[in-house]
Design a protein around this motif. Structure first.
Motif, PDB file in Angstrom:
ATOM      1  N   ALA A   1       0.834  -1.207   0.000  1.00 50.53           N
ATOM      2  CA  ALA A   1       0.000   0.000   0.000  1.00 50.53           C
ATOM      3  C   ALA A   1       0.871   1.260   0.000  1.00 50.53           C
ATOM      4  O   ALA A   1       0.548   2.254  -0.666  1.00 50.53           O
ATOM      5  N   ILE A   2       1.971   1.215   0.737  1.00 50.58           N
ATOM      6  CA  ILE A   2       2.895   2.353   0.738  1.00 50.58           C
ATOM      7  C   ILE A   2       3.545   2.499  -0.634  1.00 50.58           C
ATOM      8  O   ILE A   2       3.646   3.605  -1.182  1.00 50.58           O
ATOM      9  N   ALA A   3       3.972   1.396  -1.215  1.00 50.57           N
ATOM     10  CA  ALA A   3       4.611   1.429  -2.532  1.00 50.57           C
ATOM     11  C   ALA A   3       3.664   1.968  -3.598  1.00 50.57           C
ATOM     12  O   ALA A   3       4.103   2.567  -4.594  1.00 50.57           O
ATOM     13  N   GLN A   4       2.355   1.778  -3.386  1.00 47.43           N
ATOM     14  CA  GLN A   4       1.363   2.235  -4.356  1.00 47.43           C
ATOM     15  C   GLN A   4       0.902   3.673  -4.103  1.00 47.43           C
ATOM     16  O   GLN A   4      -0.011   4.147  -4.774  1.00 47.43           O
ATOM     17  N   GLY A   5       1.535   4.350  -3.147  1.00 47.34           N
ATOM     18  CA  GLY A   5       1.260   5.769  -2.977  1.00 47.34           C
ATOM     19  C   GLY A   5       0.699   6.215  -1.648  1.00 47.34           C
ATOM     20  O   GLY A   5       0.560   7.421  -1.411  1.00 47.34           O
ATOM     21  N   ALA A   6       0.348   5.290  -0.775  1.00 43.65           N
ATOM     22  CA  ALA A   6      -0.157   5.694   0.541  1.00 43.65           C
ATOM     23  C   ALA A   6       0.984   6.224   1.400  1.00 43.65           C
ATOM     24  O   ALA A   6       2.128   5.786   1.279  1.00 43.65           O
ATOM     25  N   ASP A   7       0.668   7.166   2.260  1.00 39.45           N
ATOM     26  CA  ASP A   7       1.649   7.654   3.232  1.00 39.45           C
ATOM     27  C   ASP A   7       1.608   6.801   4.496  1.00 39.45           C
ATOM     28  O   ASP A   7       2.638   6.553   5.125  1.00 39.45           O
TER      29      ASP A   7
ATOM     30  N   ALA B   1      -1.896  12.535  10.524  1.00 39.77           N
ATOM     31  CA  ALA B   1      -1.796  12.259   9.093  1.00 39.77           C
ATOM     32  C   ALA B   1      -2.999  12.827   8.346  1.00 39.77           C
ATOM     33  O   ALA B   1      -2.861  13.392   7.253  1.00 39.77           O
ATOM     34  N   LEU B   2      -4.184  12.704   8.925  1.00 39.41           N
ATOM     35  CA  LEU B   2      -5.384  13.270   8.305  1.00 39.41           C
ATOM     36  C   LEU B   2      -5.321  14.789   8.288  1.00 39.41           C
ATOM     37  O   LEU B   2      -5.677  15.430   7.287  1.00 39.41           O
ATOM     38  N   GLN B   3      -4.882  15.382   9.385  1.00 34.23           N
ATOM     39  CA  GLN B   3      -4.797  16.837   9.454  1.00 34.23           C
ATOM     40  C   GLN B   3      -3.792  17.408   8.449  1.00 34.23           C
ATOM     41  O   GLN B   3      -3.973  18.517   7.947  1.00 34.23           O
ATOM     42  N   LEU B   4      -2.760  16.635   8.159  1.00 30.55           N
ATOM     43  CA  LEU B   4      -1.757  17.075   7.190  1.00 30.55           C
ATOM     44  C   LEU B   4      -2.092  16.618   5.774  1.00 30.55           C
ATOM     45  O   LEU B   4      -1.285  16.725   4.868  1.00 30.55           O
ATOM     46  N   ARG B   5      -3.310  16.095   5.611  1.00 28.30           N
ATOM     47  CA  ARG B   5      -3.828  15.678   4.300  1.00 28.30           C
ATOM     48  C   ARG B   5      -2.958  14.608   3.645  1.00 28.30           C
ATOM     49  O   ARG B   5      -2.769  14.599   2.412  1.00 28.30           O
ATOM     50  N   MET B   6      -2.419  13.747   4.446  1.00 29.67           N
ATOM     51  CA  MET B   6      -1.682  12.613   3.907  1.00 29.67           C
ATOM     52  C   MET B   6      -2.673  11.556   3.425  1.00 29.67           C
ATOM     53  O   MET B   6      -3.834  11.543   3.832  1.00 29.67           O
ATOM     54  N   LYS B   7      -2.184  10.663   2.588  1.00 30.81           N
ATOM     55  CA  LYS B   7      -3.031   9.575   2.105  1.00 30.81           C
ATOM     56  C   LYS B   7      -2.979   8.434   3.111  1.00 30.81           C
ATOM     57  O   LYS B   7      -1.937   7.799   3.297  1.00 30.81           O
ATOM     58  N   VAL B   8      -4.117   8.193   3.771  1.00 31.55           N
ATOM     59  CA  VAL B   8      -4.221   7.145   4.785  1.00 31.55           C
ATOM     60  C   VAL B   8      -5.170   6.063   4.266  1.00 31.55           C
ATOM     61  O   VAL B   8      -6.287   6.358   3.850  1.00 31.55           O
ATOM     62  N   VAL B   9      -4.714   4.820   4.288  1.00 30.41           N
ATOM     63  CA  VAL B   9      -5.549   3.715   3.817  1.00 30.41           C
ATOM     64  C   VAL B   9      -5.610   2.634   4.895  1.00 30.41           C
ATOM     65  O   VAL B   9      -4.741   2.557   5.769  1.00 30.41           O
ATOM     66  N   GLU B  10      -6.652   1.833   4.829  1.00 29.71           N
ATOM     67  CA  GLU B  10      -6.776   0.682   5.719  1.00 29.71           C
ATOM     68  C   GLU B  10      -6.596  -0.602   4.919  1.00 29.71           C
ATOM     69  O   GLU B  10      -7.125  -0.723   3.812  1.00 29.71           O
TER      70      GLU B  10
ATOM     71  N   ILE C   1       4.358   3.079   7.472  1.00 26.89           N
ATOM     72  CA  ILE C   1       4.320   4.496   7.145  1.00 26.89           C
ATOM     73  C   ILE C   1       5.588   4.889   6.390  1.00 26.89           C
ATOM     74  O   ILE C   1       6.673   4.362   6.667  1.00 26.89           O
ATOM     75  N   ARG C   2       5.429   5.773   5.454  1.00 28.15           N
ATOM     76  CA  ARG C   2       6.583   6.301   4.731  1.00 28.15           C
ATOM     77  C   ARG C   2       7.463   7.071   5.729  1.00 28.15           C
ATOM     78  O   ARG C   2       6.951   7.852   6.541  1.00 28.15           O
ATOM     79  N   ALA C   3       8.749   6.852   5.694  1.00 29.74           N
ATOM     80  CA  ALA C   3       9.643   7.450   6.681  1.00 29.74           C
ATOM     81  C   ALA C   3       9.586   8.974   6.656  1.00 29.74           C
ATOM     82  O   ALA C   3       9.631   9.625   7.711  1.00 29.74           O
ATOM     83  N   THR C   4       9.473   9.566   5.478  1.00 28.45           N
ATOM     84  CA  THR C   4       9.388  11.021   5.392  1.00 28.45           C
ATOM     85  C   THR C   4       8.097  11.526   6.033  1.00 28.45           C
ATOM     86  O   THR C   4       8.072  12.592   6.656  1.00 28.45           O
ATOM     87  N   ALA C   5       7.024  10.767   5.887  1.00 32.34           N
ATOM     88  CA  ALA C   5       5.752  11.149   6.506  1.00 32.34           C
ATOM     89  C   ALA C   5       5.848  11.047   8.022  1.00 32.34           C
ATOM     90  O   ALA C   5       5.352  11.911   8.749  1.00 32.34           O
ATOM     91  N   LEU C   6       6.508  10.006   8.507  1.00 30.77           N
ATOM     92  CA  LEU C   6       6.670   9.835   9.952  1.00 30.77           C
ATOM     93  C   LEU C   6       7.435  11.007  10.544  1.00 30.77           C
ATOM     94  O   LEU C   6       7.073  11.535  11.603  1.00 30.77           O
TER      95      LEU C   6
END
Length: 245
Positions: free
Chosen positions: A109-115, A188-197, A163-168
């Motif tokens: 999921a991270i490799a496909q673009g999720a933060d 992550a939501l407040q910073l408008r990152m892409k969060v997936v389950e 989690i992407r290290a840069t996002a962390l």
């Protein structure tokens, strides 16, 4: 063959001497299609254990740091600080409750673009007795609050996540207790990152008692920590590009 993104695994552990080695060995056994290890670095934070957790983790192949101050969040922070530079950080519990093979789905999921990819125990299969009723209800309440306050469907605050290290780094995580997981999700939501389950299965811990669901003190402590963190971040929202401190 081009090497894929590097992955570091963080495992907070307290008195998990009978569980920690299979977790570390299981992660080290995961392979990419090329045959190389999927996990490049594993750091276990021995959170002031009074058993042989540290020794068994080290013997199984992990690097170990010790943190004498108790707390899930500070154990994670201590392990993160000791990680070698990696592209993605994977969080795993040390009690054998995670289906380690599903780390591939989280990392994919991270490799496909999720933060941030959250392993949702609610969307996956759950062994009988793997979660207490208090944990199940608490997750639903927290998810409802997140949905109302931040317009994001959330089914779980599961500890199995990537989690992407840069996002962390951008999240500037600070909570030292049980508010850690929800702090990560809300920031992550407040910073408008892409969060997936991602659906993950939940297993019964093989040995010992859960630090959260296994005791009244753990349930109360976790509930308070989560609710306090939600209230704190709701009252002090952050915006992308602004400090979270």
């Amino acid at each position: 063959m081009i090497r894929g993104p590097t992955v570091g695994a963080v495992i907070p552990a307290q008195n998990e001497e009978d569980n920690i080695a299979p977790v570390v060995e299981g992660l080290l056994a995961l392979r990419e299609e090329s045959g190389s290890r999927l996990i490049d670095d594993i750091v276990v934070c021995d959170n002031n254990s009074n058993d042989t957790t540290a020794e068994r983790a080290r013997a199984a192949g992990a690097r170990v740091v010790r943190q004498t101050k108790p707390g899930y969040g500070i154990a994670c922070l201590s392990a993160i600080a000791a990680l070698n530079p990696v592209d993605t950080v994977l969080f795993v519990d040390g009690d054998q409750s995670c289906n380690l093979g599903q780390a591939r789905e989280l990392l994919s999921a991270i490799a496909q673009g999720a933060d941030l990819a959250i392993g949702s125990r609610s969307l996956g299969q759950r062994e009988s007795g793997a979660l207490s009723l208090a944990q199940i209800v608490g997750n639903r309440i927290a998810g409802l609050l997140i949905r109302v306050l931040w317009r994001q469907r959330t089914t779980d605050l599961g500890p199995f996540r990537a989690i992407r290290a840069t996002a962390l780094t951008e999240l500037q995580m600070a909570d030292e207790t049980f508010g850690w997981t929800v702090e990560m999700q809300i920031k992550a939501l407040q910073l408008r990152m892409k969060v997936v389950e991602v659906p993950v299965d939940t297993l019964r811990r093989r040995h010992g008692k859960s630090k959260i669901g296994g005791t009244v003190r753990g349930v109360i402590g976790a509930s308070i920590g989560i609710l306090v963190m939600i209230s704190k971040l709701a009252l002090r929202p952050i915006a992308k590009g602004k400090s979270t401190e």
